[in-house]
Design a protein around this motif. Structure first.
Motif, PDB file in Angstrom:
ATOM      1  N   MET A 126       0.825  -1.211   0.000  1.00  0.00           N
ATOM      2  CA  MET A 126       0.000   0.000   0.000  1.00  0.00           C
ATOM      3  C   MET A 126       0.856   1.257   0.000  1.00  0.00           C
ATOM      4  N   LEU A 127       1.881   1.269   0.835  1.00  0.00           N
ATOM      5  CA  LEU A 127       2.739   2.446   0.924  1.00  0.00           C
ATOM      6  C   LEU A 127       3.532   2.657  -0.366  1.00  0.00           C
ATOM      7  N   ALA A 128       3.984   1.554  -0.972  1.00  0.00           N
ATOM      8  CA  ALA A 128       4.729   1.668  -2.228  1.00  0.00           C
ATOM      9  C   ALA A 128       3.842   2.217  -3.344  1.00  0.00           C
ATOM     10  N   VAL A 129       2.617   1.712  -3.441  1.00  0.00           N
ATOM     11  CA  VAL A 129       1.688   2.208  -4.457  1.00  0.00           C
ATOM     12  C   VAL A 129       1.390   3.685  -4.224  1.00  0.00           C
ATOM     13  N   ALA A 130       1.166   4.059  -2.944  1.00  0.00           N
ATOM     14  CA  ALA A 130       0.879   5.457  -2.625  1.00  0.00           C
ATOM     15  C   ALA A 130       2.057   6.356  -3.021  1.00  0.00           C
ATOM     16  N   TRP A 131       3.277   5.902  -2.760  1.00  0.00           N
ATOM     17  CA  TRP A 131       4.451   6.707  -3.091  1.00  0.00           C
ATOM     18  C   TRP A 131       4.623   6.846  -4.601  1.00  0.00           C
ATOM     19  N   LEU A 132       4.449   5.748  -5.318  1.00  0.00           N
ATOM     20  CA  LEU A 132       4.595   5.788  -6.778  1.00  0.00           C
ATOM     21  C   LEU A 132       3.534   6.683  -7.413  1.00  0.00           C
ATOM     22  N   LEU A 133       2.290   6.569  -6.954  1.00  0.00           N
ATOM     23  CA  LEU A 133       1.223   7.406  -7.505  1.00  0.00           C
ATOM     24  C   LEU A 133       1.440   8.876  -7.159  1.00  0.00           C
ATOM     25  N   THR A 134       1.929   9.116  -5.954  1.00  0.00           N
ATOM     26  CA  THR A 134       2.215  10.500  -5.569  1.00  0.00           C
ATOM     27  C   THR A 134       3.256  11.108  -6.493  1.00  0.00           C
ATOM     28  N   ALA A 135       4.335  10.382  -6.735  1.00  0.00           N
ATOM     29  CA  ALA A 135       5.392  10.892  -7.612  1.00  0.00           C
ATOM     30  C   ALA A 135       4.879  11.109  -9.036  1.00  0.00           C
ATOM     31  N   ALA A 136       3.995  10.221  -9.492  1.00  0.00           N
ATOM     32  CA  ALA A 136       3.508  10.318 -10.870  1.00  0.00           C
ATOM     33  C   ALA A 136       2.461  11.414 -11.052  1.00  0.00           C
ATOM     34  N   LEU A 137       1.632  11.647 -10.029  1.00  0.00           N
ATOM     35  CA  LEU A 137       0.484  12.545 -10.184  1.00  0.00           C
ATOM     36  C   LEU A 137       0.724  13.954  -9.669  1.00  0.00           C
ATOM     37  N   LEU A 138       1.832  14.197  -8.995  1.00  0.00           N
ATOM     38  CA  LEU A 138       2.097  15.529  -8.436  1.00  0.00           C
ATOM     39  C   LEU A 138       2.027  16.656  -9.479  1.00  0.00           C
ATOM     40  N   PRO A 139       2.493  16.450 -10.709  1.00  0.00           N
ATOM     41  CA  PRO A 139       2.420  17.554 -11.685  1.00  0.00           C
ATOM     42  C   PRO A 139       0.997  17.875 -12.139  1.00  0.00           C
ATOM     43  N   TYR A 140       0.022  17.066 -11.781  1.00  0.00           N
ATOM     44  CA  TYR A 140      -1.355  17.248 -12.255  1.00  0.00           C
ATOM     45  C   TYR A 140      -2.275  17.420 -11.042  1.00  0.00           C
ATOM     46  N   PRO A 141      -2.467  18.638 -10.553  1.00  0.00           N
ATOM     47  CA  PRO A 141      -3.169  18.872  -9.281  1.00  0.00           C
ATOM     48  C   PRO A 141      -4.559  18.248  -9.200  1.00  0.00           C
ATOM     49  N   ILE A 142      -5.350  18.363 -10.255  1.00  0.00           N
ATOM     50  CA  ILE A 142      -6.714  17.829 -10.194  1.00  0.00           C
ATOM     51  C   ILE A 142      -6.681  16.311 -10.079  1.00  0.00           C
ATOM     52  N   VAL A 143      -5.836  15.687 -10.887  1.00  0.00           N
ATOM     53  CA  VAL A 143      -5.722  14.226 -10.835  1.00  0.00           C
ATOM     54  C   VAL A 143      -5.134  13.794  -9.497  1.00  0.00           C
ATOM     55  N   PHE A 144      -4.194  14.576  -8.988  1.00  0.00           N
ATOM     56  CA  PHE A 144      -3.574  14.296  -7.694  1.00  0.00           C
ATOM     57  C   PHE A 144      -4.622  14.294  -6.582  1.00  0.00           C
ATOM     58  N   LEU A 145      -5.477  15.316  -6.547  1.00  0.00           N
ATOM     59  CA  LEU A 145      -6.529  15.385  -5.535  1.00  0.00           C
ATOM     60  C   LEU A 145      -7.556  14.270  -5.716  1.00  0.00           C
TER      61      LEU A 145
ATOM     62  N   PHE B 183       0.915  14.050   1.268  1.00  0.00           N
ATOM     63  CA  PHE B 183       1.244  15.321   1.914  1.00  0.00           C
ATOM     64  C   PHE B 183       2.759  15.537   1.959  1.00  0.00           C
ATOM     65  N   LEU B 184       3.478  14.519   2.378  1.00  0.00           N
ATOM     66  CA  LEU B 184       4.938  14.623   2.428  1.00  0.00           C
ATOM     67  C   LEU B 184       5.534  14.673   1.027  1.00  0.00           C
ATOM     68  N   GLY B 185       4.868  14.000   0.082  1.00  0.00           N
ATOM     69  CA  GLY B 185       5.353  14.014  -1.294  1.00  0.00           C
ATOM     70  C   GLY B 185       5.347  15.402  -1.899  1.00  0.00           C
ATOM     71  N   LYS B 186       4.430  16.269  -1.458  1.00  0.00           N
ATOM     72  CA  LYS B 186       4.413  17.638  -1.962  1.00  0.00           C
ATOM     73  C   LYS B 186       5.633  18.413  -1.489  1.00  0.00           C
ATOM     74  N   VAL B 187       6.185  18.013  -0.361  1.00  0.00           N
ATOM     75  CA  VAL B 187       7.415  18.630   0.141  1.00  0.00           C
ATOM     76  C   VAL B 187       8.625  18.020  -0.554  1.00  0.00           C
ATOM     77  N   SER B 188       8.659  16.674  -0.573  1.00  0.00           N
ATOM     78  CA  SER B 188       9.773  15.964  -1.194  1.00  0.00           C
ATOM     79  C   SER B 188       9.378  14.502  -1.364  1.00  0.00           C
ATOM     80  N   THR B 189       9.512  13.987  -2.564  1.00  0.00           N
ATOM     81  CA  THR B 189       9.210  12.575  -2.776  1.00  0.00           C
ATOM     82  C   THR B 189      10.206  11.680  -2.045  1.00  0.00           C
ATOM     83  N   VAL B 190      11.423  12.171  -1.878  1.00  0.00           N
ATOM     84  CA  VAL B 190      12.418  11.412  -1.114  1.00  0.00           C
ATOM     85  C   VAL B 190      11.979  11.302   0.341  1.00  0.00           C
ATOM     86  N   LEU B 191      11.501  12.421   0.901  1.00  0.00           N
ATOM     87  CA  LEU B 191      11.000  12.408   2.280  1.00  0.00           C
ATOM     88  C   LEU B 191       9.811  11.472   2.414  1.00  0.00           C
ATOM     89  N   ALA B 192       8.898  11.504   1.451  1.00  0.00           N
ATOM     90  CA  ALA B 192       7.734  10.622   1.495  1.00  0.00           C
ATOM     91  C   ALA B 192       8.158   9.162   1.478  1.00  0.00           C
TER      92      ALA B 192
END
Length: 350
Positions: free
Chosen positions: A82-101, A136-145
């Motif tokens: 679950m955490l891996a999927v969440a991290w991968l999706l966060t990294a992929a969707l961050l450039p697209y705010p509507i899709v990210f939300l 939330f952490l991914g918006k600061v840094s994907t490495v931190l997330a």
């Protein structure tokens, strides 16, 4: 024969009562010592989000029996996925705010669905954290997330070890009535899911859209939403109970900080956390349904705000209390309003 049965009956009753008292005592000791011990180690070694290990340990030891090792490994594997999927999706969707939300809303909905369908509470908590904290952490840094995701798994593993040790030292007994389980939930799961989504999803979307608040608030909301989704009581009753429990936890956290402002001493901080955990654990063992939530609130508030013990710690805590208080007020008020507009529908157990 009837006379013998009448003579033995009081003895049997006394034996059952002693066993029930021992079981309650052991529950109190497990609930008090396991989270406090993990929390103390976290204060000493200061690893990331250590207080979540204490919260996980509190959830582990409240189970009627220790988690089998194989089930624990499966839980860790599922949590990692679950955490891996969440991290991968966060990294992929961050450039697209509507899709990210949209992804956050869908992830939160999936976690709530698992909760209302009776999934393991630890799975639900990890799913909520994956849906909220990792983005939330991914918006600061994907490495931190990614780093915090790894530490969430480590904290889960440490909590398991603490839980198994607590059950070994203070085994669970058989209490009357624990053998019988209801055939199913006393509510309509789909309606409960719709209700919880109406409460939680708007909060999450606004929180991310305005880019304001602290990660501690999301952690608090994730655990609170899990408790609300799994509750079987009426909405206003649950809201009132949660409010009282978290106020009690907040008051205890403030008292701990006031003592630390006077004497900023690490051993004192550990002693105070042990005292708070043992107090609320004792209340839980005595049958207080609010004590477990209050203990969780203390662990999150103190752990999430406790950096180096200094005069600034109190200010940090009060700011966190204010943020968490606003989130708590919104969630519980919305829960009561939704209960009025979209009331729970009883689900037949036949």
């Amino acid at each position: 024969m009837p006379t013998e049965m009448m003579v033995e009956a009081p003895s049997d009753i006394a034996s059952d009562q002693r066993e029930a008292d021992l079981s309650a005592c052991n529950l109190g000791l497990r609930l008090g010592l396991a989270p406090a011990s993990v929390f103390a180690l976290g204060l000493i070694f200061d690893w990331p989000v250590f207080y979540l290990a204490a919260v996980f340990a509190a959830l582990f030891v409240q189970a009627p029996a220790p988690m089998p090792a194989l089930v624990g490994l499966r839980l860790l594997g599922l949590s990692a996925a679950m955490l891996a999927v969440a991290w991968l999706l966060t990294a992929a969707l961050l450039p697209y705010p509507i899709v990210f939300l949209t992804g956050i809303a869908l992830g939160l909905g999936a976690a709530l669905r698992a909760a209302v369908r009776g999934a393991n509470v630890l799975v639900v908590v990890l799913a909520m954290l994956a849906a909220l904290l990792v983005p939330f952490l991914g918006k600061v840094s994907t490495v931190l997330a990614g780093l915090i995701s790894i530490w969430l798994l480590i904290n889960m593993g440490l909590a398991m070890l603490a839980g198994w040790a607590a059950f070994a030292l203070f085994p669970a007994g058989q209490t009357p009535g624990t053998d019988t389980k209801p055939d199913g939930p006393g509510f309509d799961p789909e309606r409960r899911l719709a209700r919880m989504c109406l409460v939680s999803v708007p909060f999450a979307l606004v929180f991310f859209a305005i880019e304001s608040g602290a990660a501690l608030v999301l952690i608090f909301v994730a655990i609170l939403a899990t408790q609300l989704a799994a509750s079987t009581a009426a909405g206003p009753v649950v809201a009132k109970g949660m409010m009282v429990a978290n106020v009690l936890g907040g008051v205890a956290a403030i008292l701990i900080y006031e003592a630390l402002v006077i004497a900023p001493f690490l051993p004192l901080a550990i002693l105070l956390v042990f005292a708070a955990c043992l107090f609320f654990a004792g209340q839980a063992a005595a049958g207080d349904p609010l004590a477990g939530s209050a203990l969780t609130a203390v662990l999150i508030l103190v752990g999430g705000s406790l950096g180096p013990i200094s005069d600034g710690a109190e200010v940090k805590l009060l700011a966190r209390l204010w943020q968490v208080g606003l989130a708590l007020a919104y969630i519980l008020t919305a829960f009561v309003l939704v209960d009025r507009w979209l009331p729970e529908k009883k689900h037949s157990l036949d």
